[in-house]
Write an enzyme that holds these catalytic residues in place. Structure first.
Site, PDB file in Angstrom:
ATOM      1  N   GLU A   1     -15.392  23.581  25.667  1.00  0.00           N
ATOM      2  CA  GLU A   1     -16.300  22.995  24.987  1.00  0.00           C
ATOM      3  C   GLU A   1     -17.877  23.400  25.749  1.00  0.00           C
ATOM      4  OE1 GLU A   1     -16.898  19.169  23.659  1.00  0.00           O
ATOM      5  OE2 GLU A   1     -18.009  19.877  22.141  1.00  0.00           O
TER       6      GLU A   1
ATOM      7  N   THR B   1     -27.587  21.156  18.823  1.00  0.00           N
ATOM      8  CA  THR B   1     -27.369  19.883  19.739  1.00  0.00           C
ATOM      9  C   THR B   1     -28.170  19.947  20.938  1.00  0.00           C
ATOM     10  OG1 THR B   1     -24.969  20.573  19.179  1.00  0.00           O
ATOM     11  CG2 THR B   1     -25.438  19.059  21.456  1.00  0.00           C
TER      12      THR B   1
HETATM   13  N1  HSE Z   1     -22.094  12.553  22.584  1.00  0.00           N
HETATM   14  C1  HSE Z   1     -22.478  14.000  22.156  1.00  0.00           C
HETATM   15  C2  HSE Z   1     -23.979  13.809  21.622  1.00  0.00           C
HETATM   16  C3  HSE Z   1     -21.681  14.587  21.259  1.00  0.00           C
HETATM   17  O1  HSE Z   1     -24.177  13.018  20.646  1.00  0.00           O
HETATM   18  O2  HSE Z   1     -24.884  14.819  22.102  1.00  0.00           O
HETATM   19  C4  HSE Z   1     -22.043  16.103  21.068  1.00  0.00           C
HETATM   20  O3  HSE Z   1     -21.617  16.975  22.171  1.00  0.00           O
END
Ligand code: HSE
Length: 291
Positions: free
Chosen positions: A120, A168
């Site tokens: 990942e 992200t």
């Molecule tokens: N915990 C991580 C976030 C999940 O919320 O950025 C996505 O990789």
């Protein structure tokens, strides 16, 4: 040849930022592996046009390397990338379980979590176990630096995926660097309530424990229509609503009898903002399964 199905997952659940995750009963990725002298990758399915097939750039390439298990790997994507539903984690988890079996590496599910997390990291630049842990182990998971704790739980969820893209990276950049003690106290209370709700299969407790005033409000600004969708889901009987992972999927916990109504309300909420969306009615499900 070995074939494995690994599920979509929802990380954070509001109060458990970078820690909590659940395996969802749907959607899922299917990964098929065959021994080969070097690793090659084919990708089909949801959003496959955005996924590199170069093993150095694909999440499963890193998994094959970590397990010293070269293979021809076919990925059929059920989980669209950049959805907030653990798309790369589903592929990495399925590949880790499949290659462990194909090459008889003898690793336990728990030992495969960091292997899949390495995969990942290739795509996200950062390894978080909160998606790979439930994708491999199923159930509700609490992933910390000390390892993964898994809880068997049965809670209905509705995941509503709008047709928008949130990176992200952007979603992590808006996370506040600091919080105050009153928010810390509130978050600990909510996380404990949610965990208790999971042990009791209680959607009321899980839902109320999903509330988060630190990360979610900052990220909500990246999702057109978030506030309306959240309100619509509550009006239809949801017990808790938050952003799934880094978004843009919005996830709601609810009692069984209103699951359908909550899904329709969330779709309508996005539609009112001119955003198309799809909805998954799911429950907490199994981790990666050999088919
Ligand atoms: N915990 C991580 C976030 C999940 O919320 O950025 C996505 O990789």
């Amino acid at each position: 040849m070995v074939t494995v199905r690994a599920p979509a997952t929802s990380a954070n659940l509001g109060s458990g930022f970078d820690v909590f995750g659940v395996a969802l009963s749907r959607p899922a990725d299917i990964v098929r592996v065959e021994k080969a002298s070097e690793t090659t990758i084919d990708v089909t399915g949801a959003g496959s046009q955005y996924i590199p097939e170069d093993p150095k750039k694909n999440t499963v390439g890193a998994v094959a390397e970590a397990l010293d298990a070269p293979a021809h790997i076919r990925i059929d994507k059920g989980v669209r990338p950049a959805s907030g539903l653990g798309s790369s984690a589903a592929s990495a988890a399925a590949a880790a379980v499949a290659l462990n079996e194909l090459y008889d590496r003898g690793k336990t599910r728990e030992e495969l979590v960091p292997v899949a997390a390495k995969g990942e990291a290739v795509v996200s630049g950062d390894a978080h176990d909160d998606n790979v842990a439930p994708a491999i182990m199923g159930g509700f998971t609490i992933a910390t630096d000390d390892g993964v704790t898994r809880v068997d739980a049965d809670i209905p969820f509705v995941a509503c995926l709008p047709d928008i893209v949130v990176s992200t990276r952007d979603a992590r950049e808006v996370v506040p660097k600091r919080t105050d003690v009153s928010q810390l106290v509130e978050t600990v209370g909510n996380a404990a309530t949610l965990t208790t709700g999971m042990h009791r299969d209680d959607p009321e407790l899980v839902g109320s424990g999903m509330y988060d005033s630190v990360v979610t409000p900052a990220r909500a600004k990246l999702i057109d229509g978030y506030d309306a969708v959240r309100e619509a889901a509550f009006d239809a009987g949801a017990t808790g609503v938050t952003i799934s992972g880094a978004g843009p999927t919005v996830i709601a916990a609810c009692p069984d009898e209103v699951q359908r109504d909550v899904g329709v309300a969330m779709l309508d909420g996005f539609a009112d903002h001119g955003v198309e969306a799809s909805v998954y009615q799911a429950r907490i499900g199994e981790g990666a399964q050999l088919l």
